[in-house]
Design an enzyme around this catalytic site. Structure first.
Site, PDB file in Angstrom:
ATOM      1  N   HIS A 132      13.278  22.689  22.041  1.00 25.61           N
ATOM      2  CA  HIS A 132      12.151  22.951  21.509  1.00 25.61           C
ATOM      3  C   HIS A 132      11.731  23.843  21.649  1.00 25.61           C
ATOM      4  O   HIS A 132      10.120  24.318  21.739  1.00 25.61           O
ATOM      5  CB  HIS A 132      10.833  21.799  22.858  1.00 25.61           C
ATOM      6  CG  HIS A 132       9.508  21.363  22.501  1.00 25.61           C
ATOM      7  ND1 HIS A 132       8.739  21.406  22.903  1.00 25.61           N
ATOM      8  CD2 HIS A 132       9.343  20.362  21.464  1.00 25.61           C
ATOM      9  CE1 HIS A 132       7.436  20.828  22.436  1.00 25.61           C
ATOM     10  NE2 HIS A 132       8.466  20.641  21.410  1.00 25.61           N
ATOM     11  N   LYS A 134      11.045  27.207  19.420  1.00 29.11           N
ATOM     12  CA  LYS A 134      10.101  28.212  18.755  1.00 29.11           C
ATOM     13  C   LYS A 134      10.242  29.517  18.416  1.00 29.11           C
ATOM     14  O   LYS A 134       8.922  30.371  18.993  1.00 29.11           O
ATOM     15  CB  LYS A 134       8.809  27.555  17.794  1.00 29.11           C
ATOM     16  CG  LYS A 134       8.823  26.193  17.713  1.00 29.11           C
ATOM     17  CD  LYS A 134       7.631  25.581  19.046  1.00 29.11           C
ATOM     18  CE  LYS A 134       7.680  23.916  19.271  1.00 29.11           C
ATOM     19  NZ  LYS A 134       7.533  23.414  19.926  1.00 29.11           N
ATOM     20  N   ASP A 137      16.842  41.354  13.868  1.00 31.26           N
ATOM     21  CA  ASP A 137      17.536  42.579  14.017  1.00 31.26           C
ATOM     22  C   ASP A 137      17.835  42.909  15.644  1.00 31.26           C
ATOM     23  O   ASP A 137      18.174  44.328  15.878  1.00 31.26           O
ATOM     24  CB  ASP A 137      17.039  43.542  13.438  1.00 31.26           C
ATOM     25  CG  ASP A 137      17.283  43.862  11.740  1.00 31.26           C
ATOM     26  OD1 ASP A 137      17.887  43.045  11.530  1.00 31.26           O
ATOM     27  OD2 ASP A 137      16.636  44.139  11.016  1.00 31.26           O
TER      28      ASP A 137
END
Ligand SMILES: [Zn+2]
Length: 211
Positions: free
Chosen positions: A144, A146, A151
């Protein structure tokens, strides 16, 4: 003949001026920390100015700046690596940004959720067809997260799935920071999941010789 002491004082004063100038230059050149928060939803705008800079677009959508455009610009700023961990990914402009990076030679790795990666409109298949390596969970709990690490120096995280609904309809937030403690924590979580979701360890494939 001039006395020695004033010359010494002059030398010390010159040195002090030089040192303070160096300090001033260092202060002016110091790296400003990245701290940005984006809120959604945003009205639908054209993302061509960000995704294809330098080309003119005559579509009927507004060509104004938005939180989505700023998010896309941050992603497209990647030069070496992109570690993306996202529950649902169906936003075409965000998929285009990831594909642009992949074709530019940026090392892109994606972790997503097994239940949602084949949902209608999912961009995961497009990414895989283009050669982007995608891994997913194999347990019953959702993957779940996000977040995305750019870099290995910038993390973007928040409530937002990478969907059109999230950018245009939902109340969502994204925090962008280059705080090294946060970046290394998110990178660590990404690497841990990357190993855990290695296809070589999939449990749903029967072991050789086992009936
Ligand atoms: Zn346009």
């Amino acid at each position: 003949m001039a006395p020695a002491v004033p010359w010494k004082l002059f030398g010390l004063a010159a040195m002090a001026v030089t040192l303070s100038l160096e300090g001033l230059l260092r202060f002016l050149r110091r790296k400003r920390p990245v701290r940005e928060v984006l809120f959604f939803p945003v009205p639908l705008t054209c993302t061509e100015p960000v995704l294809s800079p330098g080309t003119s677009c005559s579509c009927p959508l507004p060509h104004t700046d938005s939180a989505l455009a700023r998010f896309l610009r941050r992603l497209l700023g990647a030069r070496r690596s992109l570690e993306l961990c996202v529950f649902t990914f169906s936003s075409p402009p965000l998929a285009r940004a990831v594909l642009l990076l992949h074709h530019r030679g940026v090392r892109v790795r994606v972790i997503t959720d097994s239940d949602y990666m084949a949902a209608a409109g999912s961009q995961i298949g497009e990414l895989r067809r283009a050669g982007v390596v995608v891994r997913h969970n194999q347990s019953s709990g959702f993957m779940h997260h996000k977040f995305v690490v750019i870099d290995k120096r910038l993390v973007i995280t928040g409530s937002m799935n990478w969907t059109v609904q999230a950018t245009q309809t939902n109340r969502e937030n994204l925090l962008i920071t280059d705080d090294s403690v946060c970046v290394s924590a998110y990178l660590g979580e990404f690497e841990r999941l990357w190993e855990e979701y290695d296809p070589a360890t999939y449990e749903f494939f029967p072991e050789e010789g086992k009936n």
